[in-house]
Design an enzyme around this catalytic site. Structure first.
Site, PDB file in Angstrom:
ATOM      1  N   LYS A 145       1.150  -1.448   0.302  1.00 58.75           N
ATOM      2  CA  LYS A 145      -0.033  -0.364   0.582  1.00 58.75           C
ATOM      3  C   LYS A 145       0.844   1.451   0.149  1.00 58.75           C
ATOM      4  O   LYS A 145       0.517   2.037  -0.426  1.00 58.75           O
ATOM      5  CB  LYS A 145      -0.590   0.320   1.207  1.00 58.75           C
ATOM      6  CG  LYS A 145      -1.582   1.893   1.551  1.00 58.75           C
ATOM      7  CD  LYS A 145      -2.762   1.469   2.775  1.00 58.75           C
ATOM      8  CE  LYS A 145      -2.048   1.342   4.123  1.00 58.75           C
ATOM      9  NZ  LYS A 145      -1.415   2.985   4.419  1.00 58.75           N
ATOM     10  N   ASN A 146       1.988   1.015   1.126  1.00 57.97           N
ATOM     11  CA  ASN A 146       2.463   2.128   0.904  1.00 57.97           C
ATOM     12  C   ASN A 146       4.232   2.337   0.040  1.00 57.97           C
ATOM     13  O   ASN A 146       4.292   3.003   0.191  1.00 57.97           O
ATOM     14  CB  ASN A 146       3.319   1.846   2.438  1.00 57.97           C
ATOM     15  CG  ASN A 146       2.029   2.881   3.544  1.00 57.97           C
ATOM     16  OD1 ASN A 146       1.450   2.728   2.970  1.00 57.97           O
ATOM     17  ND2 ASN A 146       2.462   2.178   4.608  1.00 57.97           N
TER      18      ASN A 146
ATOM     19  N   CYS B  66      -5.312  12.113  12.812  1.00 55.68           N
ATOM     20  CA  CYS B  66      -5.465  10.792  12.394  1.00 55.68           C
ATOM     21  C   CYS B  66      -6.342  10.327  14.342  1.00 55.68           C
ATOM     22  O   CYS B  66      -5.965  10.922  14.457  1.00 55.68           O
ATOM     23  CB  CYS B  66      -5.616  10.010  11.195  1.00 55.68           C
ATOM     24  SG  CYS B  66      -4.133   9.919  11.808  1.00 55.68           S
TER      25      CYS B  66
ATOM     26  N   ARG C 298      -1.017  14.322  12.600  1.00 52.48           N
ATOM     27  CA  ARG C 298       0.146  14.510  11.161  1.00 52.48           C
ATOM     28  C   ARG C 298      -0.162  15.885  10.561  1.00 52.48           C
ATOM     29  O   ARG C 298      -0.146  16.082   9.651  1.00 52.48           O
ATOM     30  CB  ARG C 298      -0.973  13.405  10.597  1.00 52.48           C
ATOM     31  CG  ARG C 298      -1.399  12.326  11.039  1.00 52.48           C
ATOM     32  CD  ARG C 298      -0.564  11.820  11.184  1.00 52.48           C
ATOM     33  NE  ARG C 298      -0.253  10.820  10.227  1.00 52.48           N
ATOM     34  CZ  ARG C 298      -0.336   9.732   9.219  1.00 52.48           C
ATOM     35  NH1 ARG C 298      -1.759   8.955   9.914  1.00 52.48           N
ATOM     36  NH2 ARG C 298      -0.241   9.156   8.284  1.00 52.48           N
TER      37      ARG C 298
ATOM     38  N   ASP D 186       4.580   0.815  11.541  1.00 48.74           N
ATOM     39  CA  ASP D 186       3.223   0.312  11.971  1.00 48.74           C
ATOM     40  C   ASP D 186       3.211  -1.277  11.942  1.00 48.74           C
ATOM     41  O   ASP D 186       2.611  -1.639  11.810  1.00 48.74           O
ATOM     42  CB  ASP D 186       3.168  -0.034   9.705  1.00 48.74           C
ATOM     43  CG  ASP D 186       2.763   1.348   9.713  1.00 48.74           C
ATOM     44  OD1 ASP D 186       2.799   2.085   8.152  1.00 48.74           O
ATOM     45  OD2 ASP D 186       2.848   2.035  10.672  1.00 48.74           O
TER      46      ASP D 186
ATOM     47  N   ARG E  67      -8.600  -0.990   4.846  1.00 44.02           N
ATOM     48  CA  ARG E  67      -7.759   0.581   3.920  1.00 44.02           C
ATOM     49  C   ARG E  67      -6.131   0.018   3.842  1.00 44.02           C
ATOM     50  O   ARG E  67      -6.079   0.384   2.897  1.00 44.02           O
ATOM     51  CB  ARG E  67      -7.889   1.268   4.768  1.00 44.02           C
ATOM     52  CG  ARG E  67      -9.208   2.395   5.818  1.00 44.02           C
ATOM     53  CD  ARG E  67      -8.477   3.489   6.163  1.00 44.02           C
ATOM     54  NE  ARG E  67      -6.856   4.068   5.572  1.00 44.02           N
ATOM     55  CZ  ARG E  67      -6.263   4.732   6.236  1.00 44.02           C
ATOM     56  NH1 ARG E  67      -6.795   5.944   7.399  1.00 44.02           N
ATOM     57  NH2 ARG E  67      -5.043   5.837   5.729  1.00 44.02           N
TER      58      ARG E  67
HETATM   59  C1  EPZ Z   1       4.178   7.442   5.867  1.00 38.76           C
HETATM   60  O1  EPZ Z   1       3.058   8.099   7.061  1.00 38.76           O
HETATM   61  C2  EPZ Z   1       3.217   5.852   6.453  1.00 38.76           C
HETATM   62  N1  EPZ Z   1       2.142   6.375   4.942  1.00 38.76           N
HETATM   63  C3  EPZ Z   1       2.486   5.502   7.455  1.00 38.76           C
HETATM   64  O2  EPZ Z   1       2.465   4.252   7.225  1.00 38.76           O
HETATM   65  C4  EPZ Z   1       3.889   5.280   8.690  1.00 38.76           C
HETATM   66  O3  EPZ Z   1       3.415   5.173   9.846  1.00 38.76           O
HETATM   67  C5  EPZ Z   1       5.271   6.107   8.351  1.00 38.76           C
HETATM   68  O4  EPZ Z   1       5.247   7.038   6.830  1.00 38.76           O
HETATM   69  C6  EPZ Z   1       6.282   5.906   9.402  1.00 38.76           C
HETATM   70  O5  EPZ Z   1       6.679   4.782   8.553  1.00 38.76           O
HETATM   71  C7  EPZ Z   1       2.125   6.044   3.656  1.00 38.76           C
HETATM   72  O6  EPZ Z   1       3.557   5.886   3.249  1.00 38.76           O
HETATM   73  C8  EPZ Z   1       0.551   6.901   3.139  1.00 38.76           C
HETATM   74  P1  EPZ Z   1       6.166  10.252   8.406  1.00 38.76           P
HETATM   75  P2  EPZ Z   1       3.722   9.688   6.851  1.00 38.76           P
HETATM   76  O7  EPZ Z   1       5.914  12.109   7.962  1.00 38.76           O
HETATM   77  O8  EPZ Z   1       4.155   9.852   5.193  1.00 38.76           O
HETATM   78  C9  EPZ Z   1       5.156  13.689  11.625  1.00 38.76           C
HETATM   79  C10 EPZ Z   1      -0.508   2.988   7.831  1.00 38.76           C
HETATM   80  O9  EPZ Z   1      -0.604   2.499   8.818  1.00 38.76           O
HETATM   81  N2  EPZ Z   1       5.680  14.060  10.852  1.00 38.76           N
HETATM   82  O10 EPZ Z   1       7.046  10.002   8.046  1.00 38.76           O
HETATM   83  O11 EPZ Z   1       2.820  10.561   7.094  1.00 38.76           O
HETATM   84  C11 EPZ Z   1       4.595  12.919  12.058  1.00 38.76           C
HETATM   85  O12 EPZ Z   1       3.428  13.926  12.846  1.00 38.76           O
HETATM   86  C12 EPZ Z   1       0.300   4.409   8.109  1.00 38.76           C
HETATM   87  O13 EPZ Z   1       0.402   1.625   6.105  1.00 38.76           O
HETATM   88  C13 EPZ Z   1       5.678  16.028  11.250  1.00 38.76           C
HETATM   89  O14 EPZ Z   1       6.024  16.261  12.338  1.00 38.76           O
HETATM   90  O15 EPZ Z   1       4.969   8.958   8.000  1.00 38.76           O
HETATM   91  C14 EPZ Z   1       5.045  11.490  12.979  1.00 38.76           C
HETATM   92  O16 EPZ Z   1       5.068  11.747  14.257  1.00 38.76           O
HETATM   93  C15 EPZ Z   1      -0.214   4.528   9.558  1.00 38.76           C
HETATM   94  N3  EPZ Z   1       5.784  16.919  10.454  1.00 38.76           N
HETATM   95  C16 EPZ Z   1       6.196  11.261  12.226  1.00 38.76           C
HETATM   96  O17 EPZ Z   1       6.758  12.891  11.866  1.00 38.76           O
HETATM   97  C17 EPZ Z   1       5.894  16.214   8.981  1.00 38.76           C
HETATM   98  O18 EPZ Z   1       5.538  17.162   8.071  1.00 38.76           O
HETATM   99  C18 EPZ Z   1       6.492  10.326  10.618  1.00 38.76           C
HETATM  100  O19 EPZ Z   1       5.445  11.067   9.563  1.00 38.76           O
HETATM  101  C19 EPZ Z   1       5.540  15.364   8.269  1.00 38.76           C
HETATM  102  C20 EPZ Z   1       5.724  14.326   9.586  1.00 38.76           C
END
Ligand code: EPZ
Length: 420
Positions: free
Chosen positions: A22-23, A116, A121, A305, A397
């Site tokens: 998915k990711n 969420c 996020r 995850d 999802r």
């Molecule tokens: C991706 O989400 C994945 N989703 C998530 O999978 C996964 O948990 C996550 O990466 C971490 O590995 C997809 O790829 C579609 P991040 P993403 O930006 O990109 C903070 C699942 O279950 N952050 O690495 O949103 C954020 O709040 C899902 O398949 C900021 O502070 O993850 C979080 O605490 C859930 N500012 C941390 O970084 C930003 O601009 C990790 O977020 C962006 C993120």
């Protein structure tokens, strides 16, 4: 109301093949906007997040559909620069459409994607990265208006290796003149797969999978047919289904290199595991041992995850386990649900202390997020009696028929309609 009903106590055995990730597929669907011809993604997972992304692409003017087992996108009709609110809120990860929309249209408007159940996020790192490429960003009335007419190659340094922000900058830079360097980039395997996909379309991206990604802008990308990498989180979930039931079997199609942290933890719990490039074999003890400590962190650390699923194993392991959730600020929503099944868990901030109990008992529980839902199903597999998991739509999802995969390994599980 639709629920998953699980009869616990069966030892799972056998082999199961995982589908595409998915990711990996979601960012590739976004990157398809950059293509100068049709894009085909074969064997894409039949999950609702993919359907929602296809609907967003159609609302932006593209042709996007699932036909004969593959996703077919023709981005030539892309004309709309504003992400549709309703869907963008439904699919948080749509924020990484910003990059490709700017790459193609040099303009994009999005509303702040909602938080969420697992956390706020924020998107500050996404916006920081785009500004480094010369994008003018105005935030007004809850909308983010991006003007990319003066975009240029730039240097980005992320304070935190955000997966989505790394992908967004990669996609924004592909058709932007000049060199872009991303420091402290996320190193998840899905980002390396995105690099392969972009380069297969004629892009020039190097370094994905390391802390530094370099993108040299090109003038045009062509269409491509591509198969995304296997889903390492679905694979990890299925391995843990075998483990929590004292079972034995193999997950096929996944590269063990993508799950080293999870494999190490399962070995610590007493599982015997054989690794190879396209399968992982596991034989579990009759009762798992508690791992002393688990910290989630960006790849190659333990994947957030897989935290909820691994907590399910800890609830019935011998001994106590400490789990630190360092990535998301609210990713313990599954804890009270485990409590309804007899688990003994104490949460303090980002730390959970799990004291293993001899057995859980079946109960009616509710999924609050995708991976927490899968974790409740795992708990139901080993609980005494029947467990009913509400919130199946959240599980759908990210899992294409989780109950079918588990039933193929011998689980007694079914999707049923019940009175709400
Ligand atoms: C991706 O989400 C994945 N989703 C998530 O999978 C996964 O948990 C996550 O990466 C971490 O590995 C997809 O790829 C579609 P991040 P993403 O930006 O990109 C903070 C699942 O279950 N952050 O690495 O949103 C954020 O709040 C899902 O398949 C900021 O502070 O993850 C979080 O605490 C859930 N500012 C941390 O970084 C930003 O601009 C990790 O977020 C962006 C993120």
């Amino acid at each position: 109301m639709r629920i998953l009903r699980v009869e616990g106590g069966r030892r799972l055995c056998g082999q199961i093949r995982v589908g595409c990730a998915k990711n990996a597929v979601l960012p590739m669907l976004a990157a398809s906007l950059l293509a100068g011809g049709p894009v085909r993604l074969s064997d894409a997972p039949d999950i609702s997040d993919v359907e929602h992304m296809l609907e967003i692409l159609r609302m932006l003017g593209c042709c996007a559909a699932r036909e004969e087992g593959e996703l077919r996108i023709d981005p030539s009709g892309l004309k709309e620069e504003a992400l549709p609110d309703r869907l963008a809120k439904k699919l948080r990860s749509s924020i990484f459409l910003l990059g490709p929309m700017l790459g193609r249209l040099r303009r994009a408007v999005v509303t702040y994607p909602g938080g969420c159940d697992i956390g706020l996020r924020p998107i500050d790192l996404h916006l920081q990265g785009l500004r480094a490429l010369g994008v003018r960003i105005d935030e007004r009335n809850g909308q983010i208006v991006c003007d990319g007419r003066a975009m240029h190659g730039g240097t980005v340094h992320f304070d935190y290796p955000s997966v989505g922000a790394t992908e967004n900058v990669m996609m924004a830079a592909v058709l932007t003149p000049g060199r872009t360097v991303v420091h402290n980039a996320a190193r998840e395997p899905e980002i390396l797969d995105l690099q392969r996909f972009i380069n297969a379309m004629g892009g020039n991206v190097q370094g994905a999978g390391t802390h530094t990604v370099v993108i040299d802008g090109v003038r045009r990308l062509q269409g491509v047919q591509y198969r995304a990498m296997p889903d390492r989180i679905v694979a990890g979930t299925l391995l843990e289904a075998l483990a929590i039931t004292g079972g034995e079997g193999a997950v096929l199609g996944v590269d063990a290199q993508d799950l080293t942290a999870v494999i190490a933890k399962l070995r610590e719990m007493g599982c015997r595991i054989q690794e190879s490039q396209d399968r992982i074999d596991l034989c579990a003890p009759s009762r798992l041992k508690a791992f002393a400590h688990l910290q989630t962190s960006p790849h190659p650390g333990f994947p957030t995850d897989m935290q909820a699923q691994t907590m399910a194993l800890a609830t019935v392991a011998e001994g106590s386990s400490v789990i630190m959730e360092n990535v998301f600020e609210n990713r313990f929503t599954h804890v009270p649900e485990f409590g309804r099944m007899g688990a003994d868990i104490l949460v303090s901030g980002r730390m959970a202390v799990v004291r293993g109990v001899p057995a859980l008992h079946g109960a009616r529980v509710t999924a609050h997020d995708l991976r927490g839902g899968a974790a409740l199903v795992l708990a139901g597999l080993c609980a005494r009696g029947e467990t009913e998991v509400e919130g199946v739509a959240l599980i759908d999802r990210g899992y294409a028929c989780l109950e079918g995969q588990l039933a193929a390994l011998g689980a007694s599980i079914a999707r049923v309609d019940v009175e709400s």
